[in-house]
Motif scaffolding. Structure first.
Motif, PDB file in Angstrom:
ATOM      1  N   PHE A 160       0.834  -1.203   0.000  1.00 37.23           N
ATOM      2  CA  PHE A 160       0.000   0.000   0.000  1.00 37.23           C
ATOM      3  C   PHE A 160       0.870   1.253   0.000  1.00 37.23           C
ATOM      4  O   PHE A 160       0.619   2.194  -0.767  1.00 37.23           O
ATOM      5  N   LYS A 161       1.903   1.270   0.837  1.00 37.81           N
ATOM      6  CA  LYS A 161       2.770   2.453   0.918  1.00 37.81           C
ATOM      7  C   LYS A 161       3.519   2.683  -0.385  1.00 37.81           C
ATOM      8  O   LYS A 161       3.671   3.829  -0.832  1.00 37.81           O
TER       9      LYS A 161
ATOM     10  N   TYR B 284      -7.139  -0.048  -5.051  1.00 37.99           N
ATOM     11  CA  TYR B 284      -8.180  -1.052  -4.823  1.00 37.99           C
ATOM     12  C   TYR B 284      -8.269  -2.035  -5.991  1.00 37.99           C
ATOM     13  O   TYR B 284      -8.275  -3.257  -5.792  1.00 37.99           O
ATOM     14  N   PHE B 285      -8.346  -1.501  -7.208  1.00 40.58           N
ATOM     15  CA  PHE B 285      -8.567  -2.369  -8.365  1.00 40.58           C
ATOM     16  C   PHE B 285      -7.291  -3.076  -8.830  1.00 40.58           C
ATOM     17  O   PHE B 285      -7.360  -4.225  -9.283  1.00 40.58           O
ATOM     18  N   ARG B 286      -6.154  -2.419  -8.724  1.00 45.79           N
ATOM     19  CA  ARG B 286      -4.931  -2.991  -9.296  1.00 45.79           C
ATOM     20  C   ARG B 286      -4.103  -3.806  -8.307  1.00 45.79           C
ATOM     21  O   ARG B 286      -3.310  -4.657  -8.720  1.00 45.79           O
ATOM     22  N   ILE B 287      -4.265  -3.565  -7.020  1.00 48.85           N
ATOM     23  CA  ILE B 287      -3.447  -4.268  -6.024  1.00 48.85           C
ATOM     24  C   ILE B 287      -4.300  -5.144  -5.120  1.00 48.85           C
ATOM     25  O   ILE B 287      -4.037  -6.344  -4.954  1.00 48.85           O
TER      26      ILE B 287
ATOM     27  N   MET C 111      -5.391  -9.751  -5.199  1.00 50.51           N
ATOM     28  CA  MET C 111      -4.879 -10.540  -4.085  1.00 50.51           C
ATOM     29  C   MET C 111      -5.985 -11.053  -3.167  1.00 50.51           C
ATOM     30  O   MET C 111      -5.697 -11.698  -2.149  1.00 50.51           O
ATOM     31  N   SER C 112      -7.233 -10.804  -3.505  1.00 45.34           N
ATOM     32  CA  SER C 112      -8.319 -11.026  -2.554  1.00 45.34           C
ATOM     33  C   SER C 112      -9.311 -12.087  -2.984  1.00 45.34           C
ATOM     34  O   SER C 112     -10.429 -12.129  -2.462  1.00 45.34           O
ATOM     35  N   LEU C 113      -8.929 -12.963  -3.906  1.00 40.05           N
ATOM     36  CA  LEU C 113      -9.861 -13.992  -4.356  1.00 40.05           C
ATOM     37  C   LEU C 113     -10.383 -14.870  -3.211  1.00 40.05           C
ATOM     38  O   LEU C 113     -11.594 -15.121  -3.134  1.00 40.05           O
TER      39      LEU C 113
END
Length: 275
Positions: free
Chosen positions: A167-168, A181-184, A188-190
């Protein structure tokens, strides 16, 4: 000892399922013989066809088919909307600290543990004033709102467990709220999305209380239709049809869970790492 305990627990839950399956495949003359554990002497799928298409619920004799499509029309938008909104909420609470975030999160958590029964009458009044009481739209809104607190908690804990350096680094590179939100976060949140999907589909599909309170007969979901079929006082009690109707009603959540069970375990474990 461990495997013996697991075997007993599995038998405890599988035995009723076995009785339901074999009963649904028998004709009524064979059921009247009284041996509920014996396999069917002559397999018939007529109870399944009747449960789906012609079983009577009061004046209507269209089986579970209408309730099935009503449940689909309720479950799909309720699940999608609640997951999308909750994921953004959880992402914001985990990574974008704003004034009052902790208070907002506390209110959400308290909301997750308020009994539904306490809220029914006020919600009926609100939906009536909005002109959507007794409609699918009103029920979709109710399911979406009530699914929000627990899903926000899951997403917030999951996003908090991800490496903060990602995030940083994105912030240093100039990425904004939606880009991160959309690219990172989303790629990773499936696992946690699968958890949220299973929880919502299972909860909404199996719901009876909201379905019978907030809709009219033509919009009754599958669970309400099942109750009406099983508790019908018209004609002879057809246990094979009742069992087939029960299995049909529970098929969708079971299929969803078995297809994505491994991701469910991964996601629920990751979503419980940080509080």
């Amino acid at each position: 000892m461990l495997y013996g305990t697991l075997a007993v627990a599995a038998l405890y839950y599988l035995l009723p399922l076995y009785v339901m399956v074999v009963t649904s495949l028998k004709g009524m003359p064979e059921i009247r013989l009284g041996n509920i554990f014996s396999p069917p002497l002559e397999v018939t799928f007529e109870p399944w066809a009747k449960a789906w298409a012609t079983a009577c619920t009061g004046l209507n004799c269209d089986g579970l088919s209408r309730g099935f499509w009503n449940s689909v029309r309720i479950t799909v938008p309720s699940t999608l909307i609640s997951i999308l909104v909750a994921s953004v909420n959880g992402y914001a609470l985990a990574n974008w600290k704003f004034k009052g975030a902790d208070l907002f999160f506390t209110i959400l958590i308290v909301g997750a543990f308020i009994p539904y029964q306490v809220m029914i009458y006020p919600i009926v009044i609100v939906l009536r004033e909005l002109g959507i009481y007794g409609t699918l739209t009103g029920l979709i809104i109710v399911h979406t709102i009530f699914g929000m607190p627990i899903l926000t908690l899951l997403f917030r804990n999951y996003f908090s467990s991800l490496p903060e350096e990602l995030f940083k680094a994105a912030r240093i590179d100039g990425a904004g709220f939606w880009q991160i939100y959309f690219r990172i976060m989303l790629p990773m949140s499936l696992p946690i999305f699968v958890v949220a999907m299973i929880l919502q589909i299972t909860g909404i599909w199996n719901d009876f209380l909201f379905g019978v309170v907030f809709t009219r007969p033509e919009y009754y979901p599958m669970t309400v239709q099942l109750n009406n079929i099983v508790n019908s006082v018209q004609g002879v009690k057809e246990y094979n049809v009742n069992m087939a109707a029960t299995l049909l009603t529970g098929a969708v959540p079971l299929i969803v869970y078995f297809v994505s069970g491994r991701l469910f375990v991964r996601g629920i474990a990751a979503g419980a790492v940080k509080g």
